[in-house]
Design a protein around this motif. Sequence first.
Motif, PDB file in Angstrom:
ATOM      1  N   THR A 110      29.384  59.834   3.672  1.00 21.19           N
ATOM      2  CA  THR A 110      29.043  59.248   4.978  1.00 21.19           C
ATOM      3  C   THR A 110      27.546  59.033   5.154  1.00 21.19           C
ATOM      4  O   THR A 110      27.134  58.327   6.077  1.00 21.19           O
ATOM      5  N   THR A 129      30.764  53.055   9.020  1.00 19.61           N
ATOM      6  CA  THR A 129      30.714  54.145  10.010  1.00 19.61           C
ATOM      7  C   THR A 129      31.741  53.922  11.125  1.00 19.61           C
ATOM      8  O   THR A 129      32.296  54.882  11.673  1.00 19.61           O
ATOM      9  N   LEU A 160      34.972  55.080   9.727  1.00 17.76           N
ATOM     10  CA  LEU A 160      34.997  56.545   9.765  1.00 17.76           C
ATOM     11  C   LEU A 160      35.358  57.039  11.166  1.00 17.76           C
ATOM     12  O   LEU A 160      36.136  58.001  11.323  1.00 17.76           O
ATOM     13  N   PRO A 210      29.842  61.548  10.925  1.00 19.39           N
ATOM     14  CA  PRO A 210      28.728  62.029  10.097  1.00 19.39           C
ATOM     15  C   PRO A 210      27.832  62.972  10.896  1.00 19.39           C
ATOM     16  O   PRO A 210      27.337  62.625  11.961  1.00 19.39           O
TER      17      PRO A 210
END
Length: 311
Positions: A87, A221, A224, A231
């Motif tokens: 990440t 991101t 994610l 992160p």
Amino acid sequence: MYSDYSTYDSCRVEVCLCNMATAVTYEFQCKHFGFTDVTPKHFYESQWTERKEYFVVYRAIMFLYCLIWAIYDTNFCVSSYSGYYITHLSSWGEWTLVVHFGLALAVSMFGLIQDSDFCFKNNLERTICCGNGNTCQINDIKWFHNLCWVVMTAASGVSYIVTISYWCFSDNRMYSIAVNTHQHIMNSVLMTMDHLLSRVPTRYLHFVYVSLYGAVYTLFTVILHLIGIRPMKYSGTLDWTKSPEISIVVSLGLVTVGACVIHFITFTIFKLRDLTHYRLRTSQTKSALFSDTSSHSNKDINANERSRILQ
């Protein structure tokens, strides 16, 4: 030639301004979004020597160094920060360096092998390189040259972004000094050195490839976030759960303004390299001309002296 020094200085200023205007106009041509005004030799040689074998050795050393450190850093970070290594932008940047130097090594080796297998000199003593089917390709840019150029641009951009953002804006520090140094200092040092030693030009309009790299990471991101991974390093800046507004501003800022500013660093290094090379070459040319002139003058003096003695 000039009536006074002020006239001379004003003429020099006008010439400099004219050259600057020409350079700016050249750089901002639309064709420089692409891959033009280069030859394969730009990817096979250093700016400072035409010995391609030296450049291949340099590329091999850089690739092995980055690969070994990337493997070590990955092992350390995965064991220390389980589930978060992939990440981090610094991890992306580290492996982008490996890809860049590996690809650059392959391309430079191709240039060396191509010269040894397919090059000859014609009647005018000009070196001609031909591939299979006797099709000459001395100035043909291939797809892998373009790919090498794009990856080099992206590697430079992400390296400088990682270094600047880590040391200026991040409060999280790694436990390992060696890993921290390599991921957040040596990355920029290696790319700066590569731009100074290589012959590949930097086009300012290639900042779009730095922007594209940033856009891909930003999308990553977001993915994610959708699968529930946050992160830890970027909880205050790229946290799509707690602060989506800040994340949008940061992402857009890096992809647009940030990419332009960061790429300007790379462009400046390229211009300094070219200017230094030009000054050195001009100085050597002047020295050679002066030596040649002195040699002819000495010969004339010796001839005159012999004539005087004979008389």
